[in-house]
Design a protein around this motif. Structure first.
Motif, mmCIF file in Angstrom:
data_model
loop_
_atom_site.group_PDB
_atom_site.id
_atom_site.type_symbol
_atom_site.label_atom_id
_atom_site.label_comp_id
_atom_site.label_asym_id
_atom_site.label_seq_id
_atom_site.Cartn_x
_atom_site.Cartn_y
_atom_site.Cartn_z
ATOM 1 N N LYS A 1 40.600 56.497 46.162
ATOM 2 C CA LYS A 1 41.491 55.414 46.566
ATOM 3 C C LYS A 1 41.283 54.932 48.237
ATOM 4 O O LYS A 1 41.940 54.411 48.582
ATOM 5 N N ASN A 2 40.069 55.412 48.574
ATOM 6 C CA ASN A 2 39.610 55.297 50.162
ATOM 7 C C ASN A 2 38.602 54.387 50.570
ATOM 8 O O ASN A 2 37.911 54.626 51.529
ATOM 9 N N THR A 3 38.086 53.489 49.673
ATOM 10 C CA THR A 3 36.666 52.913 49.853
ATOM 11 C C THR A 3 37.344 51.426 50.621
ATOM 12 O O THR A 3 38.534 51.125 50.415
ATOM 13 N N VAL A 4 36.345 51.025 51.449
ATOM 14 C CA VAL A 4 36.612 49.736 52.173
ATOM 15 C C VAL A 4 36.897 48.640 51.368
ATOM 16 O O VAL A 4 37.115 47.445 51.809
ATOM 17 N N SER A 5 35.969 48.690 49.987
ATOM 18 C CA SER A 5 36.048 47.674 49.154
ATOM 19 C C SER A 5 37.256 47.205 48.285
ATOM 20 O O SER A 5 37.755 46.195 48.429
ATOM 21 N N ASP A 6 37.356 48.379 47.722
ATOM 22 C CA ASP A 6 38.744 48.173 46.765
ATOM 23 C C ASP A 6 39.946 48.865 47.462
ATOM 24 O O ASP A 6 40.542 49.880 47.363
ATOM 25 N N TYR A 7 40.478 47.878 48.539
ATOM 26 C CA TYR A 7 41.328 48.409 49.510
ATOM 27 C C TYR A 7 43.081 47.961 48.932
ATOM 28 O O TYR A 7 43.829 48.335 49.687
ATOM 29 N N THR A 8 43.017 46.945 48.128
ATOM 30 C CA THR A 8 44.368 46.591 47.603
ATOM 31 C C THR A 8 44.890 47.748 46.675
ATOM 32 O O THR A 8 44.506 48.135 46.245
ATOM 33 N N GLU A 9 46.436 47.284 46.795
ATOM 34 C CA GLU A 9 46.998 48.416 46.006
ATOM 35 C C GLU A 9 46.674 48.433 44.496
ATOM 36 O O GLU A 9 46.733 49.257 43.880
ATOM 37 N N ILE A 10 46.706 47.157 43.874
ATOM 38 C CA ILE A 10 46.520 46.935 42.488
ATOM 39 C C ILE A 10 44.989 47.555 42.126
ATOM 40 O O ILE A 10 45.241 48.030 41.063
ATOM 41 N N GLU A 11 44.306 47.451 42.933
ATOM 42 C CA GLU A 11 42.951 47.935 42.642
ATOM 43 C C GLU A 11 43.001 49.628 42.801
ATOM 44 O O GLU A 11 42.282 50.263 41.812
ATOM 45 N N GLN A 12 43.723 49.959 43.486
ATOM 46 C CA GLN A 12 43.819 51.483 43.467
ATOM 47 C C GLN A 12 44.850 52.041 42.385
ATOM 48 O O GLN A 12 44.654 53.150 42.090
ATOM 49 N N VAL A 13 45.602 51.239 41.878
ATOM 50 C CA VAL A 13 46.523 51.584 40.851
ATOM 51 C C VAL A 13 45.528 51.576 39.513
ATOM 52 O O VAL A 13 45.489 52.609 38.592
ATOM 53 N N TYR A 14 44.628 50.733 39.351
ATOM 54 C CA TYR A 14 43.653 50.628 38.246
ATOM 55 C C TYR A 14 42.412 51.088 38.458
ATOM 56 O O TYR A 14 41.808 51.266 37.485
ATOM 57 N N LEU A 15 42.106 51.524 39.687
ATOM 58 C CA LEU A 15 40.608 52.321 39.987
ATOM 59 C C LEU A 15 39.614 51.389 39.526
ATOM 60 O O LEU A 15 38.684 52.062 38.836
ATOM 61 N N ARG A 16 39.880 50.271 39.935
ATOM 62 C CA ARG A 16 38.619 49.328 39.268
ATOM 63 C C ARG A 16 38.728 48.055 40.488
ATOM 64 O O ARG A 16 39.800 47.681 40.764
ATOM 65 N N SER A 17 37.570 47.477 40.651
ATOM 66 C CA SER A 17 37.479 46.101 41.443
ATOM 67 C C SER A 17 38.119 44.986 40.610
ATOM 68 O O SER A 17 37.866 44.642 39.383
ATOM 69 N N ILE A 18 39.133 44.401 41.189
ATOM 70 C CA ILE A 18 39.710 43.181 40.607
ATOM 71 C C ILE A 18 39.526 41.799 41.320
ATOM 72 O O ILE A 18 39.672 40.900 40.845
ATOM 73 N N TYR A 19 39.282 41.955 42.690
ATOM 74 C CA TYR A 19 38.808 40.898 43.438
ATOM 75 C C TYR A 19 37.436 41.209 44.304
ATOM 76 O O TYR A 19 36.983 42.253 44.338
ATOM 77 N N SER A 20 36.764 40.146 44.489
ATOM 78 C CA SER A 20 35.398 40.274 44.991
ATOM 79 C C SER A 20 35.576 40.694 46.742
ATOM 80 O O SER A 20 36.777 40.395 47.269
ATOM 81 N N SER A 21 35.040 41.644 47.096
ATOM 82 C CA SER A 21 35.043 41.909 48.434
ATOM 83 C C SER A 21 33.544 41.559 49.272
ATOM 84 O O SER A 21 32.594 41.811 48.763
ATOM 85 N N VAL A 22 33.858 40.887 50.377
ATOM 86 C CA VAL A 22 32.715 40.395 51.309
ATOM 87 C C VAL A 22 32.751 41.725 52.389
ATOM 88 O O VAL A 22 33.411 42.010 52.997
ATOM 89 N N LEU A 23 31.374 42.196 52.241
ATOM 90 C CA LEU A 23 30.933 43.405 53.035
ATOM 91 C C LEU A 23 29.755 43.032 53.779
ATOM 92 O O LEU A 23 28.780 42.275 53.696
ATOM 93 N N TYR A 24 29.319 44.077 54.890
ATOM 94 C CA TYR A 24 27.911 44.066 55.176
ATOM 95 C C TYR A 24 27.415 45.370 55.579
ATOM 96 O O TYR A 24 28.227 46.142 55.829
#
Length: 718
Positions: free
Chosen positions: A45-68
């Motif tokens: 639960k420490n990726t910069v992409s899946d950083y919201t609490e709900i994504e860490q609860v479900y261990l999956r991406s729920i929102y898109s993350s803009v990265l570079y």
């Protein structure tokens, strides 16, 4: 962070079914570009992409993350898109602004439901696509079956560029048939050794190399001539052919590796940098007027907001793509959607939860900013000399609806604020405040989609809410002629109330002539039409109101009050309290009192006369019917058809489309509650559907009787 010019920028979106490893792949790409110092994991639960609490609860991406990430003097913008179809609201904007899609495949499962669905969206947007077969280090990884599934779903345009030598727990290398090299890796450091291809693999490598050469040559006539003359192409010539083939969607390169063990990630990034298109090498976007807008840093400044987040302690964060010109910190722009001025006080390059401050961004680049006052998703912000307004992103129609209410009435206002803010972040969640149904209706892409919203309300905002079955917006009408009268008389010491109204009603049919003669219960009624008013109803249909009063039986000043009383009952139909529609009402007689008659008396008399006539005019309840188009795998057709029959569906057509069977049916809205959940269960998530309003039609007699009983019970309880 340095400033990157348009010809130093690449924009990709990572797509694929949930669990295919997109987030882990993105994490490794950022690590290789030294944008992050250590790689996080989804499990930790420490990726910069899946950083919201709900994504860490479900261990999956729920929102898109803009990265570079930064690599080979380029900036590689990455959007990590969610894999579940419920969260397509994160996929569609990413496809709108990205230039290349990377479809990530789990080597344990091959092409999955999410792969097929997102592949159709990629095709719809006409984006170049490449495959990355991930998780080859897994003990259940199966390269051959994965390739078979890719070819089955996407055809022979999918061409192998790399293949693993030892897929499974010992996976540590692959053969690249573009470079004709064998790459091996040490541990999970990304450290790569370049080797000659083993003799045991040479036949396979040559066969795949030749297939790649032919595929590259097919997309360029000059390369085809060279190929026929020399029998081969150089690496540079092959890259040119692959680039053109990708741009035309005639070639989908297949790469392989492991995001978790950092195998093949640098090579993947190298290919993206060298072969995928720069922002200004794609088709120019057009504005609302159809004018092409060049992706040119020297043109006037214009940016398009494709995503809005709301973050605690920060507020709204707007993510944008610079379409033309360049944007600088402190720049003043005009919001072309609402004609307000906005100042870009701060500029950031986004790496998920991390933000890097920048001073300028050039055409083709992604960025984000904060503290804009009147700017939302789909807005265009322009500098001087830029007249363009870009077309709004179109999202799929909702597939699931439910009513929502706060357990504590005092939380209703706060709940409404959160819901409105949620719609700004995710436009696929639509909030409807229905005066007709006296409910707040939520529309979303699926049950899980709206359950995520409920989780946020309960946990993030501490608002306890319940989902309840949404009511159906029925309509009421009549099927035959009827007449009635009503006398309202009330005496209470002083001036009383008196009004008597005689009416005749009939169904309204558009274009039918006005009738002046009726026979009701053996009695002939002749009308002298002195005035006619057509009321176009907000909820559909019409009320046609005739003034047929002769001899001054009712003064003209009371006729608007009678109409008002009738309209009140049209808004709360006599059968179930639903809106009434498509009725003609003629007021042809009545009585009044010189002292006691007033507007209130005639409003009540008109209301009750209409109510009495309605109940004997063959009243019918009408229900909304939707056209439902379902894409279903052939082996699940029987299950889906059987379920539709139980939903009173009428099959209107059938056919085939891209390997799926297509069913078009008419289905009452009342039978579509939780259909998305049922369809997913019947087809293991492989089917998809969309629905659109068709018309109102009369409900069957047995269902009307049930609805009447339910309404009567509710009235007694109230």
């Amino acid at each position: 962070m340095k400033s990157y010019l348009t010809n130093q920028i690449k924009n990709i979106v990572l797509l694929g079914n949930s669990g295919c490893g997109k987030t882990t792949l993105a994490e490794t790409m950022m690590f290789e570009g030294k944008v992050i110092e250590r790689r996080g994991t989804v499990e930790a639960k420490n990726t910069v992409s899946d950083y919201t609490e709900i994504e860490q609860v479900y261990l999956r991406s729920i929102y898109s993350s803009v990265l570079y990430t930064e690599f080979q003097d380029h900036k590689l913008n990455i959007i990590d898109a969610p894999g579940g179809d419920d969260f397509v609201g994160g996929v569609i904007p990413a496809l709108r602004v990205a230039n290349t899609s990377v479809m990530v495949i789990n080597a344990q499962n091959g092409v999955e439901v999410g792969t097929e669905i997102q592949g159709r969206y990629v095709e719809q947007y006409g984006k170049p696509m490449m495959f990355f077969v991930n998780q080859l280090e897994s003990d259940k990884a199966n390269w051959d079956s994965t390739i078979d599934s890719i070819h089955q779903s996407f055809g022979k345009k999918a061409i192998i560029v790399q293949y693993p030598v030892n897929a499974g727990t010992d996976f540590n290398g692959f053969i690249d048939v573009l470079m004709m090299k064998y790459y091996t890796f040490k541990g999970d450091t990304g450290e790569r050794t370049t080797n000659e291809i083993p003799a045991a693999e040479m036949d396979t490598a040559n066969e795949l190399h030749n297939a790649l050469v032919e595929a590259a040559a097919e997309n360029d006539e000059s390369l085809m001539e060279i190929f026929f003359e020399k029998g081969s192409l150089t690496e540079e010539e092959m890259s040119k052919g692959i680039r053109r083939g990708m741009a035309n969607r005639d070639l989908f390169p297949i790469f392989c590796g492991s995001g978790k063990k950092n195998i093949g990630i640098k090579r993947l990034m190298d290919f993206i940098i060298n072969v995928s298109p720069y922002p200004n090498q794609t088709i120019n976007p057009t504005d609302n007027a159809g004018v092409e807008v060049p992706i040119d840093s020297k043109a006037p400044t214009s940016i398009f907001v494709f995503k809005t987040n709301y973050e605690p302690h920060i507020g709204e964060v707007n993510f944008f793509k610079v379409i033309s010109g360049k944007v600088t910190e402190g720049m003043d722009l005009v919001n072309m959607n609402n004609d307000t001025k906005e100042r870009i006080t701060q500029l950031f390059a986004s790496a998920g939860k991390n933000r890097t401050k920048v001073t300028e961004l050039y055409a083709g680049d992604f960025g984000c900013t904060v503290k804009l006052k009147n700017t939302k998703t789909n807005h265009t912000l322009n500098g001087p000399g830029a007249p363009w307004v870009f077309e709004a992103i179109t999202f799929p129609e909702p597939k699931f609806r439910t009513a929502i209410k706060a357990r504590n009435e005092a939380d209703e206002e706060k709940m409404s604020e959160v819901l409105n803010r949620t719609h700004q972040q995710d436009p696929t969640i639509i909030i409807e405040y229905s005066k007709e149904l006296k409910q707040t209706i939520l529309h979303g892409q699926g049950e899980h989609h709206l359950n995520i919203l409920k989780w946020h309300l309960n946990n993030t905002h501490k608002i306890e809410v319940d989902f309840v079955a949404p009511k159906i917006p029925y309509r009421e009408t009549i099927t035959k002629i009827a007449a009635a009268d009503y006398r309202h008389k009330k005496q209470s010491g002083g001036a009383g109330q008196f009004g008597e109204v005689h009416i005749v009603i009939e169904p309204h049919v558009e274009g039918a002539p006005d009738k002046t003669k009726f026979k009701v219960d053996g009695k002939e009624i002749n009308l002298n039409i002195r005035g006619k008013e057509e009321v176009k109803l907000d909820w559909g249909g019409k009320l046609v109101y005739y003034n047929c009063i002769v001899g001054g039986a009712i003064e003209a000043r009371f006729l608007p009050a009678i109409l008002k009383g009738i309209m009140e009952k049209m808004e709360e139909g006599p059968l179930t309290g639903s809106y009434a529609r498509d009725i003609r009402v003629a007021v042809y007689d009545g009585k009044m009192h010189a002292v006691d008659s007033n507007e209130l008396a005639f409003k009540l008399a008109g209301r009750n006369a209409f109510k009495n006539a309605f109940k004997i005019a063959g009243p019918k309840i009408m229900e909304p019917v939707y056209e439902v188009e379902i894409m279903v795998p052939g082996d699940k057709m029987g299950d889906v058809m059987g379920d539709l029959q139980n939903r009173r569906a009428i099959i209107m057509g059938m056919g085939s489309d891209r390997g799926f069977e297509k069913i078009i049916a008419r289905v009452p809205l009342s039978e579509m509650h939780k259909y998305s959940t049922t369809l997913s269960s019947l087809t293991s998530g492989r089917a998809n559907f969309h629905m659109s309003f068709l018309e109102y039609e009369q409900v069957p007699t047995d269902i009307q009787e049930k609805l009447l009983k339910v309404y009567e019970t509710e009235q007694v309880e109230d």
